[in-house]
Design an enzyme around this catalytic site. Structure first.
Site, mmCIF file in Angstrom:
data_model
loop_
_atom_site.group_PDB
_atom_site.id
_atom_site.type_symbol
_atom_site.label_atom_id
_atom_site.label_comp_id
_atom_site.label_asym_id
_atom_site.label_seq_id
_atom_site.Cartn_x
_atom_site.Cartn_y
_atom_site.Cartn_z
ATOM 1 N N LYS A 1 -6.312 4.208 -3.758
ATOM 2 C CA LYS A 1 -6.652 2.839 -3.499
ATOM 3 C C LYS A 1 -6.913 2.046 -4.785
ATOM 4 O O LYS A 1 -6.179 0.949 -4.664
ATOM 5 C CB LYS A 1 -7.999 2.865 -2.514
ATOM 6 C CG LYS A 1 -7.963 3.507 -1.303
ATOM 7 C CD LYS A 1 -6.812 2.690 -0.426
ATOM 8 C CE LYS A 1 -7.096 1.482 0.085
ATOM 9 N NZ LYS A 1 -6.391 0.983 1.191
ATOM 10 N N GLU B 1 -3.180 8.198 0.029
ATOM 11 C CA GLU B 1 -3.148 6.683 -0.536
ATOM 12 C C GLU B 1 -4.090 6.626 -1.806
ATOM 13 O O GLU B 1 -5.210 6.751 -1.648
ATOM 14 C CB GLU B 1 -3.284 5.587 0.253
ATOM 15 C CG GLU B 1 -3.180 4.142 -0.381
ATOM 16 C CD GLU B 1 -3.199 3.040 0.447
ATOM 17 O OE1 GLU B 1 -3.532 1.859 0.040
ATOM 18 O OE2 GLU B 1 -3.173 3.211 1.991
ATOM 19 N N ASP C 1 -7.204 8.425 2.032
ATOM 20 C CA ASP C 1 -7.519 7.590 0.820
ATOM 21 C C ASP C 1 -8.289 8.161 -0.150
ATOM 22 O O ASP C 1 -9.241 8.811 0.097
ATOM 23 C CB ASP C 1 -8.014 6.087 1.174
ATOM 24 C CG ASP C 1 -7.439 5.632 2.570
ATOM 25 O OD1 ASP C 1 -6.268 5.323 2.614
ATOM 26 O OD2 ASP C 1 -7.948 5.850 3.950
ATOM 27 N N ASP D 1 -5.367 6.477 14.983
ATOM 28 C CA ASP D 1 -6.701 6.902 15.062
ATOM 29 C C ASP D 1 -7.277 7.537 16.042
ATOM 30 O O ASP D 1 -8.285 8.008 16.506
ATOM 31 C CB ASP D 1 -7.521 5.420 15.136
ATOM 32 C CG ASP D 1 -7.486 4.693 13.714
ATOM 33 O OD1 ASP D 1 -7.325 5.575 12.719
ATOM 34 O OD2 ASP D 1 -7.622 3.482 13.878
ATOM 35 N N HIS E 1 -4.699 9.462 11.216
ATOM 36 C CA HIS E 1 -5.096 8.390 10.334
ATOM 37 C C HIS E 1 -6.734 8.542 10.157
ATOM 38 O O HIS E 1 -7.484 8.294 10.762
ATOM 39 C CB HIS E 1 -4.775 7.008 11.043
ATOM 40 C CG HIS E 1 -4.996 5.944 10.110
ATOM 41 N ND1 HIS E 1 -6.056 4.824 10.426
ATOM 42 C CD2 HIS E 1 -4.223 5.319 8.946
ATOM 43 C CE1 HIS E 1 -6.071 4.158 9.508
ATOM 44 N NE2 HIS E 1 -5.010 4.258 8.750
ATOM 45 N N ARG E 2 -6.906 8.579 8.470
ATOM 46 C CA ARG E 2 -8.245 8.874 8.287
ATOM 47 C C ARG E 2 -8.921 9.961 8.949
ATOM 48 O O ARG E 2 -10.065 10.129 9.011
ATOM 49 C CB ARG E 2 -8.964 7.500 8.303
ATOM 50 C CG ARG E 2 -8.376 6.449 7.570
ATOM 51 C CD ARG E 2 -9.349 5.099 7.669
ATOM 52 N NE ARG E 2 -8.490 3.944 7.385
ATOM 53 C CZ ARG E 2 -8.753 2.883 7.362
ATOM 54 N NH1 ARG E 2 -10.266 2.445 7.771
ATOM 55 N NH2 ARG E 2 -8.075 1.708 7.103
ATOM 56 N N GLU F 1 -3.747 11.918 7.190
ATOM 57 C CA GLU F 1 -3.604 10.540 6.495
ATOM 58 C C GLU F 1 -4.978 10.458 5.749
ATOM 59 O O GLU F 1 -6.103 10.046 6.276
ATOM 60 C CB GLU F 1 -3.064 9.402 7.185
ATOM 61 C CG GLU F 1 -2.733 8.154 6.075
ATOM 62 C CD GLU F 1 -3.947 7.149 5.882
ATOM 63 O OE1 GLU F 1 -3.703 6.382 5.042
ATOM 64 O OE2 GLU F 1 -4.926 7.505 6.417
ATOM 65 N N HIS G 1 -11.979 5.089 2.183
ATOM 66 C CA HIS G 1 -11.091 4.064 2.458
ATOM 67 C C HIS G 1 -11.596 3.129 1.538
ATOM 68 O O HIS G 1 -10.667 2.329 0.561
ATOM 69 C CB HIS G 1 -10.775 3.680 3.575
ATOM 70 C CG HIS G 1 -9.848 2.451 3.795
ATOM 71 N ND1 HIS G 1 -10.489 1.363 3.941
ATOM 72 C CD2 HIS G 1 -8.554 2.417 4.195
ATOM 73 C CE1 HIS G 1 -9.329 0.337 4.043
ATOM 74 N NE2 HIS G 1 -8.137 1.294 4.111
#
Length: 273
Positions: free
Chosen positions: A131, A129, A50, A257, A20-21, A48, A63
């Site tokens: 944003k 994603e 953004d 994370d 995640h990120r 993952e 993000h």
């Protein structure tokens, strides 16, 4: 009968290790530093991340729509050009110990472009994603993926239903995850024993593991999703016991994370005995 899977999902088997990120607890989120660590040290299956648009229309990985939390700059990201963002220290705000130390300050961490990430990790799958709800973001994103021949290794979407729907219309053959309202309608119906609304545009449920005290994902839920041709990724899971339980249940992917802890659990589960 389930619709055919998009190319992104073909050949995948649960459970995927998803950073995640890039692993936001271990390195500055959404930076090449985090992504490299996740790939090289923790053997992540998927990143993952953004994306936003700069003032001059470049797709960059971040993000927040403002710069204060993660960098040494202030104000909206969209107000700056890519050249201006290149001077921002993306490692400035990261601390592994609640603000006692900042080991990435001044170490050259920058906000990367999506193109840089795609080229740095050829063949790796990404969950991306979009944003902001701004004119042209889905067009810039689609054009970039086509230029980089990356359509089949990116699952895409937005929390915002309007953006997710525009993106699905622009790239109908790609892998799309459910936006917020459509996801809520699907999950509420399924968990309530009702038939969820069918929407062939969206194949992946990127969803929280809990809603308040209610655990949303269990073996029954996963079976019902699979019967409808849907893939389930849960976020953001950093507890080793919860990771182990999800591995046993066979969830599609775990977003974390702490890619280090997830790798430990996955390696332990793979050992005989």
């Amino acid at each position: 009968m389930s619709p055919p899977l998009p190319p992104f999902l073909r050949g995948l088997r649960p459970t995927l290790h998803i950073s995640h990120r890039g692993g936001a607890a271990l390195a500055p989120e959404n930076t090449l530093d985090a992504f490299r660590q996740a790939v090289e040290r923790y053997r992540t299956d998927m990143l993952e991340l953004d994306v936003h648009l700069t003032r001059d229309g470049e797709v960059v990985v971040a993000h927040d729509d403002t710069l204060e939390r993660c960098t040494d700059a202030t104000g909206p990201l969209a107000a700056l050009t890519l050249a201006e963002l290149r001077r921002v220290d993306a490692g400035f705000g990261f601390s592994p110990d609640e603000g006692r130390t900042f080991p990435f300050r001044g170490q050259g961490a920058r906000i990367p472009t999506l193109r840089e990430v795609l080229r740095a990790f050829p063949g790796l799958r990404l969950n991306v994603e979009l944003k902001p709800d701004v004119p042209g973001i889905e067009e810039a994103f689609a054009q970039l993926l086509k230029e980089e021949d990356a359509l089949e290794r990116v699952c895409m979407g937005s929390e915002q239903d309007t953006v997710g729907e525009r993106l699905a219309a622009r790239l109908p053959d790609a892998c799309h995850f459910y936006p917020r309202d459509a996801l809520a309608a699907f999950v509420i119906a399924l968990r309530g024993g009702d038939t969820p609304p069918e929407d062939l545009r969206f194949t992946v449920l990127d969803m929280p593991l809990y809603f308040g005290e209610i655990r949303l994902v269990d073996p029954s839920f996963l079976r019902e999703c699979a019967a409808r041709g849907k893939w389930v990724n849960v976020w953001t899971v950093d507890d080793p016991a919860e990771m182990q339980r999800l591995l046993q249940e066979g969830v599609g992917g775990i977003m974390t994370d702490r890619p280090d802890l997830l790798r430990q659990q996955m390696d332990a589960s793979a050992k005989p005995g």
